[in-house]
Design an enzyme around this catalytic site. Structure first.
Site, short mmCIF file in Angstrom:
data_model
loop_
_atom_site.label_atom_id
_atom_site.label_comp_id
_atom_site.label_asym_id
_atom_site.label_seq_id
_atom_site.Cartn_x
_atom_site.Cartn_y
_atom_site.Cartn_z
N ASP A 65 0.88 -1.17 0.00
CA ASP A 65 0.00 0.00 0.00
C ASP A 65 0.91 1.22 0.00
O ASP A 65 1.53 1.54 1.02
CB ASP A 65 -0.89 -0.01 1.25
CG ASP A 65 -1.88 1.16 1.28
OD1 ASP A 65 -1.72 2.10 0.47
OD2 ASP A 65 -2.80 1.12 2.11
N SER A 146 -1.46 13.81 -14.53
CA SER A 146 -2.76 14.01 -15.19
C SER A 146 -2.81 15.42 -15.74
O SER A 146 -2.15 16.33 -15.21
CB SER A 146 -3.91 13.80 -14.19
OG SER A 146 -5.15 14.22 -14.74
N TYR A 163 -8.20 15.37 -5.77
CA TYR A 163 -7.47 14.70 -6.84
C TYR A 163 -6.68 15.71 -7.67
O TYR A 163 -5.48 15.54 -7.90
CB TYR A 163 -8.42 13.91 -7.73
CG TYR A 163 -7.73 13.20 -8.87
CD1 TYR A 163 -6.96 12.06 -8.62
CD2 TYR A 163 -7.82 13.67 -10.18
CE1 TYR A 163 -6.30 11.40 -9.66
CE2 TYR A 163 -7.18 13.01 -11.22
CZ TYR A 163 -6.41 11.89 -10.95
OH TYR A 163 -5.75 11.24 -11.98
N LYS A 167 -2.53 16.20 -7.96
CA LYS A 167 -1.78 16.12 -9.21
C LYS A 167 -1.00 17.42 -9.49
O LYS A 167 0.07 17.38 -10.09
CB LYS A 167 -2.72 15.79 -10.38
CG LYS A 167 -3.29 14.37 -10.30
CD LYS A 167 -2.18 13.32 -10.29
CE LYS A 167 -2.74 11.92 -10.36
NZ LYS A 167 -1.67 10.88 -10.39
#
Length: 248
Positions: A65, A146, A163, A167
């Site tokens: 993980d 991204s 998110y 990024k």
């Protein structure tokens, strides 16, 4: 890819999507690939089945993980002991669960995004870099970023929550790492690959609309292979790729 024949590539988030496609691409280009993910069984079945049978011997797995520092340390210690080191690291693991920044029950979800998407990259890169430097090996570290790490699109009815900020952190981190690698007097490369929409399961149970232009995981894997094939004096710092017709 001649330079990388029988070299060790570590790919995080290897149980599905871009990670699984990258494991296939690198193994079939002659690299020894170690897949890291929480879902060990899925790597050993689904990811392995993607790889041509003659190259499946090149694929190894370890449960990890990346959002837990001790899990990362344990995985890279095992890799160093079993294979001698890390030559290429593909920081692919990432999560984008449905959440909003103003939601009242999202604290752990948002923390998980930071742990996986940001700190996971920090910890994996640190362990790989240390191993490369100890062995005086000019390796390559690639981060799957991204396009939302460069600008935040407005998507009606959907929040990019932490998110997109995570990024953006990766975009800044790529430059910081480039500078640190130079300060350490190494020729280890660092590359950020920023795709637009990709048909993967990163958004969990949310179904990807069939009419939305999107890349396939294999397209991103091909871009990673391209970056690895550059000669020693060439460093692709940032690669941006979008599907034709993407609106955001």
């Amino acid at each position: 890819m001649e330079r990388w024949q029988n070299k060790i590539a570590v790919v995080t988030g290897s149980s599905a999507g871009i990670g699984a496609a990258t494991c296939k691409a690198l193994a079939e280009h002659g690299m020894i690939v170690v897949g890291l993910a929480r879902r060990l069984e899925k790597m050993d079945t689904q990811t392995r089945s993607l790889i041509s049978e003659e190259y499946q011997k090149n694929f190894h797995t370890y449960k990890c993980d990346v959002g837990v520092e001790e899990s990362v340390k344990e995985a890279f210690a095992w890799i160093a002991k079993k294979f001698g080191g890390v030559d290429v690291l593909i920081n692919n693991a990432g999560i984008s669960p449905f959440a909003t920044l103003v939601g009242s029950e999202n604290s752990q979800t948002l923390q998980n995004i930071i742990n996986t998407n940001v700190m996971g990259v920090v910890w994996c890169t640190r362990e790989a870099f240390r191993n490369m430097k100890e062995r005086n090996f000019d390796g390559h570290i690639i981060i799957v970023n991204s396009v939302v790490g460069h600008s935040v699109p407005r998507i009606p009815g959907f929040s990019l929550n932490l998110y997109a900020p995570s990024k953006h952190a990766v975009t800044a981190m790529t430059e910081v790492l480039r500078q640190e690698f130079q300060t350490q007097e190494t020729k280890i490369k660092i590359t950020s690959v920023s795709p637009g929409a990709v048909r993967t399961e990163i958004a969990g149970d949310m179904e990807f609309p069939a009419d939305v232009p999107a890349l396939e995981s294999a397209d991103v894997a091909d871009a990673i292979v391209y970056c690895l094939q550059t000669p020693p004096h060439v460093q692709i710092h940032e690669m941006t790729m979008r599907p034709m017709g993407e609106k955001y």
